[in-house]
Design a protein around this motif. Sequence first.
Motif, PDB file in Angstrom:
ATOM      1  N   UNK A   1      -7.464  -2.890  -2.543  1.00 34.99           N
ATOM      2  CA  UNK A   1      -8.503  -2.057  -3.167  1.00 34.99           C
ATOM      3  C   UNK A   1      -9.201  -1.145  -2.168  1.00 34.99           C
ATOM      4  N   UNK A   2      -9.651  -1.697  -1.066  1.00 35.45           N
ATOM      5  CA  UNK A   2     -10.396  -0.913  -0.082  1.00 35.45           C
ATOM      6  C   UNK A   2      -9.516   0.169   0.548  1.00 35.45           C
TER       7      UNK A   2
ATOM      8  N   UNK B   1       0.836  -1.200   0.000  1.00 35.51           N
ATOM      9  CA  UNK B   1       0.000   0.000   0.000  1.00 35.51           C
ATOM     10  C   UNK B   1       0.872   1.252   0.000  1.00 35.51           C
ATOM     11  N   UNK B   2       1.889   1.257   0.827  1.00 35.34           N
ATOM     12  CA  UNK B   2       2.780   2.417   0.922  1.00 35.34           C
ATOM     13  C   UNK B   2       3.406   2.760  -0.433  1.00 35.34           C
ATOM     14  N   UNK B   3       3.935   1.743  -1.111  1.00 32.56           N
ATOM     15  CA  UNK B   3       4.609   1.995  -2.381  1.00 32.56           C
ATOM     16  C   UNK B   3       3.610   2.386  -3.457  1.00 32.56           C
TER      17      UNK B   3
ATOM     18  N   UNK C   1     -14.179  -2.869 -10.894  1.00 32.84           N
ATOM     19  CA  UNK C   1     -15.058  -3.342  -9.826  1.00 32.84           C
ATOM     20  C   UNK C   1     -14.912  -2.458  -8.591  1.00 32.84           C
ATOM     21  N   UNK C   2     -16.029  -2.022  -7.999  1.00 30.69           N
ATOM     22  CA  UNK C   2     -15.939  -1.182  -6.798  1.00 30.69           C
ATOM     23  C   UNK C   2     -15.182  -1.887  -5.667  1.00 30.69           C
ATOM     24  N   UNK C   3     -14.327  -1.163  -4.957  1.00 25.58           N
ATOM     25  CA  UNK C   3     -13.530  -1.760  -3.879  1.00 25.58           C
ATOM     26  C   UNK C   3     -14.358  -2.513  -2.832  1.00 25.58           C
TER      27      UNK C   3
ATOM     28  N   UNK D   1      -5.809   0.229 -11.546  1.00 30.93           N
ATOM     29  CA  UNK D   1      -6.495  -1.027 -11.857  1.00 30.93           C
ATOM     30  C   UNK D   1      -5.914  -2.106 -10.955  1.00 30.93           C
ATOM     31  N   UNK D   2      -6.759  -2.703 -10.114  1.00 32.90           N
ATOM     32  CA  UNK D   2      -6.297  -3.747  -9.196  1.00 32.90           C
ATOM     33  C   UNK D   2      -6.805  -5.132  -9.597  1.00 32.90           C
TER      34      UNK D   2
END
Length: 188
Positions: free
Chosen positions: A150-151, A122-124, A163-165, A138-139
């Motif tokens: 994603x969330x 997440x940090x990167x 797609x929604x998180x 895009x995940x």
Amino acid sequence: ADVAAALGSTEAEVRRRRVRLGVTPWVKRIDTVAAEHPARCNYLYVTYHGSEHDVSVASPLLVLGSGPYCIGSSVEFDFCCVRCVHTLRAEGHTVAMLNCNPETVSTDYDEADALFFDELSLERVLDVVEASACRGVVVSFGGQLPNNMALALDRAGVRVLGTPPEMIDRAENRFKFSRLLDRIGVDQ
């Protein structure tokens, strides 16, 4: 995560403090020609060792790769990421790929406009999004690792494409998914 745990804090708070203190990474180009002449490749990484960006990637869409290969998985995710990049580029978008695995097709020099060889954390991801002013991430094609971000990306204000998180989280979180199946009467 380690710094947050050591400080008894959260990753989000550590990141806010780091950014507030002006400790932000720089985008650097990987020197693929051993300094014989200026490198012009699109291989990039993010580091705190620097004072300026080597290159600017103009507001790309960012596709998160699958990360390290595991026996029995990941190849299909890499294929999906490559097809996503090809489709977005064919539609006229500037596309960056973030993946830590140089053994993948998605990290071939000509697959994307910019290739970030870095960890899928997440940090990167947030660092790359901010440094490149990404228009969206895009995940959904990279598998478990990007899906699980994603969330958190959405909560950090990142535009997650596709797609929604919340729906990704509902499908990826085994407890939530099991509860959903119970609610609609599907045996497990």
